[in-house]
Design an enzyme around this catalytic site. Sequence first.
Site, short mmCIF file in Angstrom:
data_model
loop_
_atom_site.label_atom_id
_atom_site.label_comp_id
_atom_site.label_asym_id
_atom_site.label_seq_id
_atom_site.Cartn_x
_atom_site.Cartn_y
_atom_site.Cartn_z
N ASN A 1 -8.62 -1.36 4.22
CA ASN A 1 -8.63 -1.48 2.65
C ASN A 1 -7.49 -2.37 2.17
OD1 ASN A 1 -6.80 0.62 3.09
ND2 ASN A 1 -6.79 0.98 0.97
N ASP A 2 -6.77 -2.88 3.05
CA ASP A 2 -5.45 -3.68 2.77
C ASP A 2 -5.79 -5.23 3.11
OD1 ASP A 2 -3.96 -1.44 1.54
OD2 ASP A 2 -3.40 -0.81 3.58
N ASP B 1 -5.01 5.88 -4.38
CA ASP B 1 -4.88 7.31 -4.74
C ASP B 1 -5.09 7.53 -6.26
OD1 ASP B 1 -4.72 9.78 -3.88
OD2 ASP B 1 -2.95 9.32 -2.37
N VAL C 1 2.44 1.57 -14.91
CA VAL C 1 1.44 2.31 -14.32
C VAL C 1 -0.02 2.13 -14.89
CG1 VAL C 1 0.63 4.62 -13.59
CG2 VAL C 1 2.89 4.11 -13.77
N ASP D 1 0.71 -1.25 -0.01
CA ASP D 1 -0.04 -0.01 0.03
C ASP D 1 0.95 1.17 0.02
OD1 ASP D 1 -2.37 1.49 0.05
OD2 ASP D 1 -2.17 1.60 2.56
N LYS D 2 0.03 2.46 -0.20
CA LYS D 2 1.08 3.63 -0.34
C LYS D 2 0.82 4.61 1.17
CE LYS D 2 -0.23 7.32 -2.28
NZ LYS D 2 -0.27 8.32 -1.10
N LYS E 1 -6.98 -5.22 -5.32
CA LYS E 1 -5.73 -5.51 -4.96
C LYS E 1 -5.60 -6.92 -4.62
CE LYS E 1 -5.07 -0.75 -2.34
NZ LYS E 1 -4.76 -0.32 -0.93
#
Length: 1690
Positions: free
Chosen positions: A1323-1324, A1207, A1260, A710-711, A1299
Amino acid sequence: MAGGDSHPEYGGNGIRRRHSSQYDDDEGRRALVQGGEPTSPTTHNTENTRRPIPNRDTIVVSTSSAVDNAAKTSLSRPSTDTIPRVRFSTDIDGPLPPQVTRSGSARVPQDQNAPTRKSSLSEKRPGTPDLSVDTQKRTSSIGSAVLDQGIIRSPSSITPQPLPGSATRTSPLSPTTRNRGYSLRRALFHRTIEDQATSPGVVIELQEAVGSSSQVSFNQHDSQHDSSTPSKKSGDANITISPADFVYPELPQRTSKTKGVKGISALPNYESWIQSKDRRKGILHTLGAATSRAWRFILRIQEIPASKDGRHVDLDASRKKPLIDERTNKPYIGNTIRSSRYTAWNFLPRQLFAQFSKLANFYFLCVSILQMIPNLSTTGTYTTIVPLLFFVSVSMAKEGYDDLRRYRLDKAENNRDAKVLHAYQPTSVTPSDTEATSSPSVGPLHWATTKWKDIRIGDVIKLNRNDTAPADLVLLHSSGDNGIAYVETMALDGETNLKSKQATASLAKRCKTPDSISLCQAQFVAEDPNLDLYNFEGRVTVDGEASPLTNTEIIYRGSVLRNTPDVIGMVIYSGEECRIRMNANKNPRIKAPALQAIVNRVVIVIVFFVIALAIFNTVAYQIWSDSTEDKSWYLTNAGVAFFPILASFIIMFNTMIPLSLYVSLEIVKLAQMFLLNDLDMYDEASDTPFEARTSTINEELGQIRYIFSDKTGTLTDNSMKFRKMSVAGTAWLHDVDLQKETNRKEHLLHKRRSKGKKPARKSRDLRSMEESMALRDNMDVVNGGDEDSNKSSNSNGIRRHGSKWKSSARPTKSQLELLTVDMIRYIQRKPFTLFARKARLFLLSMALCHTCLPEIQQNGEIEFLASSPDELALVQAAQEMGFLVINRDVGTITLKIMPPGTDTEPVLEIYEVLDVIEFSSKRKRMSIIVRFPDQRICIFCKGADSVVMQRLKLATLANKKVVEIERRASKRKSLEAQYAIARKSEQIERKGSIKRTSLSLSRGARASLTLGRASTTLSRSSASAIGRPSINAQALQPVRDELDQWLTERERDIDISSMEDDSIYYSPRPSVQLRRQSLAVSEARSSMQMDEMDDIVDEALVVDEPMVIERCFQHINDFATEGLRTLLYGYRYLDEQEYTTWKKVYLDATTSLVDRQRLIEQAGDLIEQNLELAGATAIEDKLQRGVPEAIDKLRRANIKMWMLTGDKRETAINIGHSCRLIKDYSSVTVLDHETGQVEQHIAAAILDINGGKVAHSVIVVDGHTLSMVNEDKSIQALFFDLAILADSVICCRASPSQKAGLVKAIRKRVKKTITLAIGDGANDIAMIQEAHVGIGITGKEGLQAARSSDYSIAQFRFLTKLLLVHGRWNYIRTCKYTVGTFWKEMLFYLTQALYQRWAGYTGTSLYESWSLSMFNTLFTSLPVIFMGVFEKDLAASTLLAVPELYAKGQRNGGFNFKVYFGWMFMAASEAMVVYFCMLGLYGQAIFTNDNGLFAMGDLTFTACVVLISTKMQLIEMHNKSFVVAISLICSIGGWFLWNIILSAAYNPASPIYHVRDALFATFGRNALWWLTLVLIISSTIVLELGIGSLRAAFFTTDVDIFQELEKDPAIKRRFEEASTMELQAGWNCSAEESPVEMERVQEEKKREGEVRDLLRNRPDTFEEGRNEAGRRSTDTQELLSRRFGKVRAE
C-alpha cells in the site's frame, strides 16, 4: 481497540477536540431517536447544553400501537451521551435519516400529494448499482418484552422517529456514514418515502437476521409474536411492506450545509481572493488542460464510461464463456497485472524520445550533426557523436534492465496458483406431471488449479488458510466460527488488526458446500471499479430476495486469510480493476535529480555564452579580414564565409559544456552508490544490509525537506506489548519481555567532560532538568539478575527496577513504578489482603474479557488467535502473571491459575461465558458476563477510559478528579509551550546561525578563537595548538562549554515536569522509593529485598476509594502522555433476577431483524452501569529501535515529518506521541468532517501559526475528510497552506492513492523542495514512486515496497545516517564535481578564446588536436571524479551531532547561480593569469629556443593540468587520503608521459604543430619554459588561497566553523558521544578503536601514572591521628577507597 480518552472533552492523550453546534444537534437527535431525553443512571449531574428538543408527539401522531403510549419508555443511554465526546469519522455514524416504522397495528401512510424530492443518497455516483427492491410483501412487527421495573418496548420496536428539522438533502461534501449497510437502508427509505418509488400507502423495512455474534434459536420466541404474522425466521434479509394509515409529514429541504466541509463560501474574504487569482490564471489552466489531454493521448489513457446500473454478475460455476463488460461491449479484463512501463514494441521509440528530451543530450546531438558536416570541424568528425551514442545506449540499457526486473516480478505473481471451482452441466431431468423436482441435479465438480492470470470475472475461488486473494472476491461461504472469516489487509491499508468478513444471510444459508454453490441462483450487482478501499456498494439477489453488499462481504486482492480454515468467494473485479491495483501508480514518473534542473539552466547560460563568443570571434574575423587578410599576399584566397567560420567557432567552444560532465557523473554516482553500503546501516537481527537500486538521485538524499512515512512496519515493530497497569491505586511496570532480551553491548562512553568553568548563561528550566536527572540517578536500585545485567548499571553502581524501559515519548521522565514480578510475589506471600484480592480480580478480568482463541502448538506451547494485537498483548500479559487461558469452547473459558501461596500447584478453573457484548468503534468498549465456579455472575467491561468512566459507580467523583488532573496537565503543557515559543523566537532572532546562536563565538571566544581566521591560529603544530595544556587551550574552554550547552539544549526536549511537586498524586511516593534501595545481585534473590515486601503496597490506600480513583486516573494520564494505549476495566456482580431480566431484553435485541446493532448497544447500556473500578492497563505499540531519536534529529535538520497511515485516528495519534511526532505541548488541530467547520478550523490554525502563538503544530486529518477537501479546489489550497506551515501532519484512514496524492501535492506546490516517502507494504508503493526519493523497508509486510523503491533499508533509524551523513556527502560531492567540471572547462577554453586575438580570429587551435581530445578523458577526469567520490567536508560524527548542518542541501547552498558565477569568475581570472603570463614571459620572449605554437600551447596545457589537479585535490578536497596522491600522480604524471610519447611518435611532417622531439630538443631544454610554468602555477595558487581566505574571513560559513572545531579532540569527543547510536555498529566491528577513544585511553594512563607518582612521593604522615598501619601499599585504588569509598571505573 485503542486507548481511551483522558477526559470527555479530550481525545486520546489529552488533546482537546473542537465541537460545533451541529455536534450537539446530532446528540439531541440520537436522544430523540431513542424515545426521550437521555437520563443518567448515576447520581452525578452534568449540564446539558443541547438545544431544546420538540415534543415527539408533535412530530408523528400515532393512533394505535402494540404498547400503550402512556406506558412507553425507552432504553435510555447512559450519561456519557450528555457530555461532549471525542468523535471520530470512522467510529461514529452520521445523523440518522428520517425513518418511520410501525408497532402492532400502527400504520403510517405516505402523503401521495407530496412533491417528489430527491435526497443526496439517491444521487448515486456513476456505476453505483440501482438498489431498488420489489416491495410486495408485508408482515407484522415484533411484540414487546416486559421488565420487572416497568413496561418497555421490545428492542425491535424501538425505532427512530423523524425530526421536524431533519435534513433531506446532503451535498457531496456533507458527512455520510461509513457503514454502507445503513447507507443502503437510508437509500431504500428515501427512495420509497420521498421519491414515491413504490405504491402509495406502504412503508418499507429492511430486515436482516445474520451478523450477531450470539447464536440464539429463533423458535423460543415465536410465542411472543402475533400468530397472524407470517414471520420469517430463516435468517434471510427480507423486505416487509405494511399499509399506511397516517400522513407522513413533509420533510423540509436542506438549504445550507450545516456540517462537514461547507466550501469556500464559509470564508468570504478568501473566496474573493481565490476568484481574482483564478481569473489571472485562466490561460494557464487552459494550457494545462490541453497538455493533460495530449499526455493522456500519448500514454493511451482512455476514459471508460460508467455503467448504467453497476456490474451484473451471476453466480454460475459451470460458465465457460467470458462475461461481457457492458461499458466496452468486450469481455472483462483478465486478471493479469502489469507494472512494467514498456513493451518490446514501444521501448525503443519511447526511450529515444525520453533520452533526447534531455537538454544536454539534445544539445550534443545538434553539435555532433554540425561536426559531421565536412570541412567545418577543427576538432574531428566523430568526437562527439560516438561518446554521445555510447552514453545514451548505456542509459537506455539501464532503464531496460530495471523494467525487465519489474516484468519478471509481474510474471511471478501472474503465474501463482489458485483453486477455481469447475462445475459441469448436469443431465437434464424432466419433472413429473404431479410433482416438480425440488432442486436441479448436480453434475461433476472439480477444484481446478488455475494460474492467477487465467482467472476471470465470475469464477468461484477457494482460499485456504494463509492464502492470498488473487482478485477482489465477494464472500460466499466461510468455514470459520459463525461463518466469519478473518483477513489481514496489511498490504492494502497497513493495518495489523484482522478484519472480519461474513457472507450475507441469504448466501450463507444457500452456499454451504460446493454442491449448493453450483446450484445457487444468485445475481450480484456491484459498483464500477473505483479507488475506495473503505466503502463498497452492491446487492445480491437470491431467489427474489435482495440483500445489500458492503465492505464486510468483500475480500480484496492482496488480503491474506488468517485464523480461518477456508473460504469460498466469487470474483467481481480482476486484474487492473482490483482495488489495490486501482490505487497503484500506473504510470510512475521517471525520476530525475533536482540538481539537474539547475545544471540545465547553467547549460542554457553557457550555450548563449558559446554562441555569443562564436559570433564575437566571427565578427572580429570579418574585421580582421578586411584590415589584414585582404592586404596580405600570403593569405590570398584564404578567406572563409560567415557561416563556416561561425560553425567552426561553435564546434571549437562547444566543449565548454563537456560531454564528460554526464559520462563522468554516472561514474561518480555509481561509485557513490557502492560507498552507501555502510556497516552502520546493516541490521544484524534480520541479516539485511542497505541496498541501493538506483544511482541517479544520490544527491537528493542530502536535500530532503519532507518525509512521508507509513506507520505500521515502518515506525512500529508490528507488535503490541503490555507495559503498565494500575490497580488499587498503585502503578506497576511489566518488563518480562525486556528481561528476556539479551543485553546489547554498551555504547561508547567517553570520560566525563571537564568540570571547569561553565557558561554563566544557563536557564532556570535547564538547571531544573539537570537536577531532575541527577535525582533520578540517585533513586536507582539494583534489579536482581545475573552478572551480565549488573554490567549495565548506572554510574552509581545501583540499578532501579524499571530502568530497562523508558518512555519513548518522554525519555527524561523518571519511571518510579514497581515491577509486576514483585506484585505477583506479594500476592503469593499475602494472598488474603485486600490488595491481593483486588489485584487477582483485575488479572482475572484481563484473562476473561477478550475474544482470543487459544491454540496448542506441536511443541505444547499455547498461542492465541486474536483479531486485535491489543487483545493478544493483554492475554499474554495475563499468562505471564499466572492467569493462562488454555481452552475456550462455545460457552466456557478454562484458566490455569496460580493459586495463593508460594508452594502450591496451578489449578484449573472453568468459567461459563453467558454473554459477550462485543467491541465496536461506536461503543468503544466490550463486556463479558461470566459465571464463576462458585456460581456467582459477574460482568467485566473494558474500553476507553472516557467511556468506562461514565459507567462507574462513582462516576461523579471520577469526573471531578479527571478535571483536576487535566487542569494540572494543561498548566504544565502551557508552561512548556511558552518555553518552546521563547526558544524558537530566540533562534529566529539570531537567524539560526550556529556561530551567532549558541557558540557565542563573537563574545566568549573572540579573544582566543576567531573562526574567520581560525586557519591561521588553530592549525599550527606548535604548543598553541588545540588540545594541548597551553594558554590557548585554556582559552578555548569557553568555546567547548558553549558548544556543549548548545548541543545539550537541542538534544533534550522541553520537559518541566521536574518543576512540579506532584508526588502526592502518586503511590507509592518517590520519597518512599528512595528508602527502598538494595544491592542484591544474587540470582536466587528477588529484585527487591524480602524484608521490604511488606512495604511495597499501602493497604490503607486500597480501602480509600476516592484516593484510588484519583491515583488510577492520574496513572492513565501519565500512561497516555508516555504514548501508551490505555484501557479502563470495570466489573460488577449480578444477581440471578437482574441477569434474567436483562437477558430477555438482550435476547430480543440479538434476534431483531431491524436495526439490530443499535438495539444491542442499547441493551448493553442497561447492564454496563454502576461498575466498580478494577484497574487500568497501558499497552505499548512497540516502535522500532531508535525511531524517536531519529525523528528528533530529522526535525533538527529542518525536515518535516508526515505520517500517512490506513489505521484509525486514535491509533495514529498514540503512535504520534510515542515517536515524538506529537510533543506533549503540541497544538493538535483535528480536521473532521463529522464535527463540521473544517474551513474555520483550517483558517484559525493558519492565523495561530502565523501569529507565533503555537509552539509546535500538528494537523490530524482522516481520509474521508481529505477526499471532501479535495473536491473543492479552494479549500484544498487552504488546507495545503496549513499543512505546509505545520510542523507535522498525520493522515489516518488514508488509501494508497490518497497517500500518493498528498506526496504529489507537496511535490508540486512547494517549489525547490525534495520529498521522501518511506514504507514497507504494497500500500506504500504508490507514494514511494510519487516522491522524489523512495525508501523501502524490508520488513514484515514483505518486499513489495523495497522492490519498487530507490533505496531499501531494514530499520527506520538507518534513515538518519543515510540522509544526514551519506546524503549530505553525496550532495556536496556532486555539487563540487559539477561546478569543478564547469570551472576547468572555462579555465581551459578561455585560453583558446584569448589566443584568437593573436591568431587573427581564424579558429586556429592553441592546442594540438590529439592532446585536446584527451583533455577531459585522461588528464583532468580523475581529480574531479575523486573529489566527487571521496570528498567529506565534515566528519560523520559532526554531521550526526549537529543535524542543523543538513540545511545546506535544502537551500541549494552547494550549487546555485551564485556559486557558479563565483567559480566562473575565478576561472576567468586564472585563465587570464595563465595565458598572459605565458604570452608575456615566454611567448614574446626574445631569447628562446622555441616559442612556436606547440611550445606555447604545451606550456598553457601543462599549467592548466597542474592547476586543476592542485585545486581539486589539495585546496577544495577537505578529506585527504592516499587517493589524493593517486590522482596527482595519474593526472600530472600521465600528462608528462603523454608528452614523452608524442615527442617520440608524432609525425615529423606536421606543418602546424612541431611536436616531434620538442620536449627533449627544443623547449624542454629551455629553463625559461619551466620557470614560466612554476610562476604561473604559483601565482594562480596564491590567487586561490587569497580569495579563499578573504571569503572565510568576511563570509564565514557553518562548515568553516565546524571544520576548525573538529580539530579539537575534546570537541570531537563530544560529537562522537552525541552520535553514538548511529555509529556504534561500525565501531564495534572495526578492528581498531575510535581515534578519540584511543587518545582518551592514553590520556587516562598518563594521568593515572602521575597520580600514582604523586601519592608515592607524599610524606608518611598522610593522615594525622590515624594508625600508620592502615596504609599497606601505594595502590591508588586502596588509598582512594579508604578515604572516599570504592571508586568504580566508568
